[in-house]
Design a protein around this motif. Structure first.
Motif, PDB file in Angstrom:
ATOM      1  N   THR A 185      -8.862  -0.823   0.100  1.00 50.14           N
ATOM      2  CA  THR A 185      -8.016  -1.261  -1.021  1.00 50.14           C
ATOM      3  C   THR A 185      -8.689  -0.966  -2.354  1.00 50.14           C
ATOM      4  OG1 THR A 185      -7.045  -2.999   0.336  1.00 50.14           O
ATOM      5  CG2 THR A 185      -6.833  -3.262  -2.034  1.00 50.14           C
ATOM      6  N   MET A 233      -5.736 -13.964  -4.018  1.00 52.33           N
ATOM      7  CA  MET A 233      -4.347 -13.927  -3.542  1.00 52.33           C
ATOM      8  C   MET A 233      -3.695 -15.299  -3.734  1.00 52.33           C
ATOM      9  SD  MET A 233      -4.168 -11.728  -0.039  1.00 52.33           S
ATOM     10  CE  MET A 233      -5.655 -12.300   0.748  1.00 52.33           C
ATOM     11  N   ARG A 252      -9.726 -12.566  -9.629  1.00 51.36           N
ATOM     12  CA  ARG A 252      -8.368 -12.649  -9.081  1.00 51.36           C
ATOM     13  C   ARG A 252      -8.418 -12.920  -7.575  1.00 51.36           C
ATOM     14  NH1 ARG A 252      -5.482  -9.824  -4.761  1.00 51.36           N
ATOM     15  NH2 ARG A 252      -3.391 -10.614  -4.968  1.00 51.36           N
ATOM     16  N   PHE A 299      -0.671  -9.099  -6.205  1.00 48.18           N
ATOM     17  CA  PHE A 299      -1.414  -7.842  -6.124  1.00 48.18           C
ATOM     18  C   PHE A 299      -0.822  -6.805  -7.079  1.00 48.18           C
ATOM     19  CE2 PHE A 299      -2.726  -3.894  -3.812  1.00 48.18           C
ATOM     20  CZ  PHE A 299      -4.086  -4.099  -3.935  1.00 48.18           C
ATOM     21  N   GLU A 339      -4.131  -9.040   8.891  1.00 51.43           N
ATOM     22  CA  GLU A 339      -2.842  -8.762   8.273  1.00 51.43           C
ATOM     23  C   GLU A 339      -1.790  -8.916   9.366  1.00 51.43           C
ATOM     24  OE1 GLU A 339      -4.270  -7.218   4.793  1.00 51.43           O
ATOM     25  OE2 GLU A 339      -3.948  -5.190   5.566  1.00 51.43           O
ATOM     26  N   HIS A 390       0.826  -1.206   0.000  1.00 49.41           N
ATOM     27  CA  HIS A 390       0.000   0.000   0.000  1.00 49.41           C
ATOM     28  C   HIS A 390       0.867   1.265   0.000  1.00 49.41           C
ATOM     29  CE1 HIS A 390      -3.555  -2.379   0.374  1.00 49.41           C
ATOM     30  NE2 HIS A 390      -3.173  -2.924   1.510  1.00 49.41           N
ATOM     31  N   ARG A 394     -13.530  -8.888   2.974  1.00 48.90           N
ATOM     32  CA  ARG A 394     -13.333  -8.909   1.514  1.00 48.90           C
ATOM     33  C   ARG A 394     -14.649  -9.257   0.801  1.00 48.90           C
ATOM     34  NH1 ARG A 394      -7.384  -9.305   0.738  1.00 48.90           N
ATOM     35  NH2 ARG A 394      -7.697  -9.973  -1.405  1.00 48.90           N
ATOM     36  N   GLU A 442       3.427  -9.438  -2.451  1.00 54.11           N
ATOM     37  CA  GLU A 442       3.700  -9.899  -1.083  1.00 54.11           C
ATOM     38  C   GLU A 442       4.598 -11.124  -1.044  1.00 54.11           C
ATOM     39  OE1 GLU A 442      -0.071  -9.711   1.110  1.00 54.11           O
ATOM     40  OE2 GLU A 442       0.480  -7.588   1.330  1.00 54.11           O
ATOM     41  N   ARG A 455       4.872  -5.900   5.941  1.00 51.44           N
ATOM     42  CA  ARG A 455       3.490  -6.017   6.388  1.00 51.44           C
ATOM     43  C   ARG A 455       2.735  -6.648   5.238  1.00 51.44           C
ATOM     44  NH1 ARG A 455      -1.122  -6.068   4.610  1.00 51.44           N
ATOM     45  NH2 ARG A 455      -0.373  -4.461   3.207  1.00 51.44           N
ATOM     46  N   VAL A 456       2.134  -7.790   5.504  1.00 53.78           N
ATOM     47  CA  VAL A 456       1.445  -8.538   4.445  1.00 53.78           C
ATOM     48  C   VAL A 456       0.110  -9.070   4.970  1.00 53.78           C
ATOM     49  CG1 VAL A 456       3.522  -9.291   3.214  1.00 53.78           C
ATOM     50  CG2 VAL A 456       2.691 -10.627   5.140  1.00 53.78           C
ATOM     51  N   SER A 457      -0.698  -9.582   4.064  1.00 53.07           N
ATOM     52  CA  SER A 457      -1.915 -10.284   4.473  1.00 53.07           C
ATOM     53  C   SER A 457      -1.509 -11.653   5.012  1.00 53.07           C
ATOM     54  CB  SER A 457      -2.825 -10.446   3.252  1.00 53.07           C
ATOM     55  OG  SER A 457      -3.829 -11.389   3.537  1.00 53.07           O
ATOM     56  N   ASN A 504     -11.809  -7.618  -2.359  1.00 48.80           N
ATOM     57  CA  ASN A 504     -11.006  -6.930  -1.350  1.00 48.80           C
ATOM     58  C   ASN A 504     -11.880  -6.055  -0.453  1.00 48.80           C
ATOM     59  OD1 ASN A 504      -8.503  -6.103  -0.084  1.00 48.80           O
ATOM     60  ND2 ASN A 504      -7.537  -6.623  -2.042  1.00 48.80           N
ATOM     61  N   ASN A 505     -11.211  -5.387   0.488  1.00 51.80           N
ATOM     62  CA  ASN A 505     -11.918  -4.496   1.420  1.00 51.80           C
ATOM     63  C   ASN A 505     -12.098  -3.104   0.781  1.00 51.80           C
ATOM     64  OD1 ASN A 505      -9.345  -3.120   1.764  1.00 51.80           O
ATOM     65  ND2 ASN A 505      -8.760  -4.898   2.984  1.00 51.80           N
TER      66      ASN A 505
HETATM   67  C1  BDP Z   1      -5.178  -6.131   0.741  1.00 54.93           C
HETATM   68  C2  BDP Z   1      -4.117  -6.415   1.758  1.00 54.93           C
HETATM   69  C3  BDP Z   1      -2.797  -6.669   1.089  1.00 54.93           C
HETATM   70  C4  BDP Z   1      -2.920  -7.722   0.018  1.00 54.93           C
HETATM   71  C5  BDP Z   1      -4.047  -7.392  -0.924  1.00 54.93           C
HETATM   72  C6  BDP Z   1      -4.239  -8.499  -1.960  1.00 54.93           C
HETATM   73  O1  BDP Z   1      -3.978  -5.326   2.627  1.00 54.93           O
HETATM   74  O2  BDP Z   1      -1.897  -7.069   2.093  1.00 54.93           O
HETATM   75  O3  BDP Z   1      -1.753  -7.803  -0.736  1.00 54.93           O
HETATM   76  O4  BDP Z   1      -5.228  -7.193  -0.198  1.00 54.93           O
HETATM   77  O5  BDP Z   1      -5.377  -8.769  -2.314  1.00 54.93           O
HETATM   78  O6  BDP Z   1      -6.403  -6.030   1.407  1.00 54.93           O
HETATM   79  O7  BDP Z   1      -3.248  -9.065  -2.419  1.00 54.93           O
END
Ligand code: BDP
Length: 332
Positions: free
Chosen positions: A222, A180, A178, A201, A245, A41, A158, A79, A95-97, A218-219
């Motif tokens: 994002t 992760m 798509r 991502f 995360e 991010h 999500r 990531e 910092r990753v999911s 996603n949220n």
């Molecule tokens: C976001 C997360 C991020 C992920 C991304 C994803 O914050 O860590 O890389 O989704 O979909 O919500 O890859």
């Protein structure tokens, strides 16, 4: 802003220079060190901001001996790449999911199961309680992880976004969505009725624009921050994943730090977790409002149908962690 090339150059200087970080051991325990951190991010996003603030605290507490250099916005790839760089010590922190971390420490995959949490409040209870501490310790102690867990962060709920609405699993038929990089997510999307496509991502924006995928999930923060809403205007509130995360430190660097520095990092790490949460709540409210103002349609769906459709994924991946899942369910 630093580029990937600057980063690589900095790594070389670091590897040969006096202030050695990322080498197997920090030469002198009290050496000055710049800790490199990364996030997909951009600056200002809650996860990034919390780590930047953590860096400032480190700097103050050590009179500038320890500091954090942030490489945000996918400068270092997706990531998977960030985790690999952290494992070898080219990066000190990322910092990753939890999504991709489940491929390193299998037990973490319980958090990656569809509908494993009732809602976000439930997820928070779990990561803030004994289960959260145990799983954080697992990351640190798993011999293959080469990571030290520093803290959890919030990643919200999500939902699927695309050019059209998906109210039932039948609506997702033939849609390339798509997900992760973790087989659980591809299987989750397939069970939900679509075609799950695993992709970093860092490749997603172009894939959405060119139609390589029909949508993603996603949220709200994002969806807004990465401009995906400009292509995908319909947000179907499937709520299929609530994934925390995590921010992790490189074991390789960690082992060269003094006990005092390790304790300090753990302390500011805990504080970063709390700071991110407050920033997150504000960001979710703001981004939801901005998305709606930009014409994104929020669509209610048949959640029960998606819940039932994904049961085989919970059964398949959850079987070996049945006791842990029961404890998660029992967390009220
Ligand atoms: C976001 C997360 C991020 C992920 C991304 C994803 O914050 O860590 O890389 O989704 O979909 O919500 O890859």
């Amino acid at each position: 802003m630093q580029t990937r090339r600057d980063f690589l150059r900095a790594s070389v200087i670091t590897a040969t220079g006096a202030a050695v970080v990322g080498a197997p051991r920090v030469a002198a325990a009290q050496a000055k060190a710049v800790l490199k951190a990364s996030d997909v991010h951009p600056l200002g996003y809650p996860t990034v901001e919390a780590v930047v603030r953590m860096g400032k605290k480190l700097e103050t507490a050590t009179s500038g001996r320890l500091s954090v250099q942030m490489y945000p916005a996918m400068q270092l790839g997706g990531e998977k790449e960030m985790l690999e760089q952290t494992q070898v010590g080219a990066l000190q922190m990322c910092r990753v999911s939890v999504g991709p971390v489940g491929t390193i420490v299998d037990e973490l995959n319980v958090f990656n199961l569809p509908f494993v949490f009732r809602d976000e409040a439930h997820m928070r209870k779990v990561i803030d309680g004994p289960i959260g501490s145990e799983l954080m310790d697992k990351i640190t102690s798993a011999p293959n992880s080469r990571l030290v867990g520093l803290g959890w962060m919030d990643g919200g709920t999500r939902n699927v976004y695309a050019r059209k609405a998906f109210k039932t699993p039948a609506d997702l038929k033939g849609q390339k969505i798509r997900m992760m990089g973790n087989p659980i997510f591809v299987e989750t999307m397939n069970a939900m009725g679509g075609n799950g496509i695993s992709m970093g991502f860092n490749e997603l924006y172009t894939a959405l624009q060119t139609g390589v995928v029909d949508g993603a999930e996603n949220n709200p923060p994002t969806l807004l921050t990465h401009n995906h809403y400009q292509v995908s205007k319909v947000y179907s509130l499937t709520g299929h994943l609530i994934i925390p995360e995590i921010f992790v430190f490189s074991r390789r660097t960690w082992d060269g730090l003094s006990k005092e520095d390790q304790a300090l990092l753990k302390k500011v790490g805990r504080e970063a977790q709390a700071e991110q949460r407050a920033l997150w709540d504000t960001m979710v409210a703001e981004s939801t409002q901005k998305l709606k103002a930009s014409g994104v349609e929020f669509v209610d769906v048949d959640k029960k149908a998606f819940y039932e459709a994904t049961k085989p994924v919970r059964d398949k991946y959850g079987a070996k962690w049945a006791a842990l899942i029961k404890r998660i369910e029992d967390t009220k």
